[in-house]
Design a protein around this motif. Structure first.
Motif, short mmCIF file in Angstrom:
data_model
loop_
_atom_site.label_atom_id
_atom_site.label_comp_id
_atom_site.label_asym_id
_atom_site.label_seq_id
_atom_site.Cartn_x
_atom_site.Cartn_y
_atom_site.Cartn_z
N LYS A 34 0.87 -1.17 0.00
CA LYS A 34 0.00 0.00 0.00
C LYS A 34 0.90 1.21 0.00
O LYS A 34 1.94 1.23 0.68
CB LYS A 34 -0.90 0.02 1.24
CG LYS A 34 -1.93 -1.08 1.23
CD LYS A 34 -2.88 -0.97 2.38
CE LYS A 34 -3.84 -2.14 2.32
NZ LYS A 34 -5.08 -1.88 2.99
N LYS A 36 0.79 4.03 1.37
CA LYS A 36 1.06 4.68 2.65
C LYS A 36 2.18 4.00 3.43
O LYS A 36 2.82 4.62 4.26
CB LYS A 36 -0.20 4.78 3.49
CG LYS A 36 -0.81 3.45 3.89
CD LYS A 36 -2.13 3.66 4.62
CE LYS A 36 -2.77 2.34 5.01
NZ LYS A 36 -4.06 2.59 5.67
N ALA A 39 5.66 5.14 1.47
CA ALA A 39 5.80 6.58 1.19
C ALA A 39 7.12 7.16 1.69
O ALA A 39 7.79 7.88 0.97
CB ALA A 39 4.62 7.35 1.78
N SER A 45 4.32 11.13 -1.32
CA SER A 45 3.10 10.98 -0.54
C SER A 45 2.31 9.77 -1.08
O SER A 45 2.48 9.38 -2.23
CB SER A 45 2.24 12.24 -0.64
OG SER A 45 1.67 12.34 -1.93
N PRO A 46 1.45 9.18 -0.26
CA PRO A 46 0.62 8.08 -0.75
C PRO A 46 -0.21 8.47 -1.98
O PRO A 46 -0.39 7.66 -2.89
CB PRO A 46 -0.28 7.74 0.44
CG PRO A 46 0.52 8.17 1.63
CD PRO A 46 1.26 9.41 1.17
N ALA A 73 -7.17 1.48 1.60
CA ALA A 73 -6.22 2.04 0.63
C ALA A 73 -5.97 0.95 -0.42
O ALA A 73 -6.13 -0.23 -0.13
CB ALA A 73 -4.91 2.44 1.29
#
Length: 82
Positions: A34, A36, A39, A45-46, A73
Protein backbone atom coordinates in the motif's frame (compact mmCIF):
# COMPACT_ATOMS: atom_id res chain seq x y z
CA UNK A 1 11.17 28.32 -20.74
CA UNK A 2 13.04 26.45 -18.00
CA UNK A 3 10.08 26.79 -15.63
CA UNK A 4 7.90 24.72 -17.97
CA UNK A 5 10.46 21.89 -18.12
CA UNK A 6 11.14 21.72 -14.38
CA UNK A 7 7.76 20.26 -13.32
CA UNK A 8 8.03 17.64 -16.05
CA UNK A 9 11.55 16.77 -14.94
CA UNK A 10 10.43 16.58 -11.32
CA UNK A 11 7.53 14.30 -12.27
CA UNK A 12 9.84 12.09 -14.31
CA UNK A 13 12.27 11.98 -11.39
CA UNK A 14 9.52 10.86 -9.00
CA UNK A 15 8.24 8.30 -11.47
CA UNK A 16 11.75 6.97 -12.11
CA UNK A 17 12.48 6.82 -8.36
CA UNK A 18 9.32 4.79 -7.75
CA UNK A 19 10.00 2.54 -10.74
CA UNK A 20 13.53 1.79 -9.53
CA UNK A 21 12.20 1.02 -6.05
CA UNK A 22 9.59 -1.36 -7.48
CA UNK A 23 12.11 -3.09 -9.75
CA UNK A 24 14.43 -3.62 -6.82
CA UNK A 25 11.77 -4.89 -4.43
CA UNK A 26 9.99 -7.12 -6.99
CA UNK A 27 13.17 -8.60 -8.46
CA UNK A 28 12.81 -11.77 -6.40
CA UNK A 29 9.17 -12.42 -7.27
CA UNK A 30 6.04 -10.54 -6.38
CA UNK A 31 5.55 -7.49 -4.21
CA UNK A 32 2.32 -6.42 -2.52
CA UNK A 33 2.12 -3.00 -0.91
CA UNK A 34 0.00 0.00 0.00
CA UNK A 35 1.34 3.42 -0.90
CA UNK A 36 1.06 4.68 2.65
CA UNK A 37 3.51 2.02 3.85
CA UNK A 38 6.27 2.80 1.33
CA UNK A 39 5.80 6.58 1.19
CA UNK A 40 8.76 7.35 3.46
CA UNK A 41 11.05 4.91 1.64
CA UNK A 42 10.48 6.57 -1.76
CA UNK A 43 10.03 10.10 -0.40
CA UNK A 44 6.56 10.51 -1.96
CA UNK A 45 3.10 10.98 -0.54
CA UNK A 46 0.62 8.08 -0.75
CA UNK A 47 -1.45 10.18 -3.16
CA UNK A 48 1.58 10.70 -5.44
CA UNK A 49 2.33 6.98 -5.33
CA UNK A 50 -1.24 6.15 -6.37
CA UNK A 51 -1.13 8.53 -9.32
CA UNK A 52 2.30 7.28 -10.42
CA UNK A 53 1.24 3.64 -10.12
CA UNK A 54 -1.56 4.25 -12.61
CA UNK A 55 0.98 5.80 -15.01
CA UNK A 56 3.51 3.03 -14.48
CA UNK A 57 0.88 0.34 -14.99
CA UNK A 58 0.54 1.54 -18.58
CA UNK A 59 4.14 2.54 -19.31
CA UNK A 60 6.51 0.21 -17.43
CA UNK A 61 7.47 -2.60 -19.82
CA UNK A 62 9.65 -4.34 -17.24
CA UNK A 63 6.93 -4.59 -14.55
CA UNK A 64 3.46 -6.09 -14.32
CA UNK A 65 1.38 -3.81 -12.10
CA UNK A 66 -2.18 -4.42 -11.01
CA UNK A 67 -4.59 -3.12 -8.42
CA UNK A 68 -4.97 -6.08 -6.14
CA UNK A 69 -7.54 -5.02 -3.56
CA UNK A 70 -8.95 -2.07 -1.71
CA UNK A 71 -9.28 -2.02 2.06
CA UNK A 72 -8.77 1.48 3.45
CA UNK A 73 -6.22 2.04 0.63
CA UNK A 74 -5.32 0.38 -2.65
CA UNK A 75 -3.08 -2.65 -2.42
CA UNK A 76 -0.83 -3.01 -5.47
CA UNK A 77 0.70 -6.21 -6.82
CA UNK A 78 3.95 -5.85 -8.75
CA UNK A 79 5.86 -8.62 -10.50
CA UNK A 80 8.76 -8.54 -12.95
CA UNK A 81 7.62 -8.79 -16.58
CA UNK A 82 8.55 -11.98 -18.36
Amino acid sequence: MSTTTQPSTAAESKEERLKQYLNQRASGGELYFKGKFIADEVDLSPKEIGALMVKLRDSADDLNIEKWSYTSATTWRVTPAN
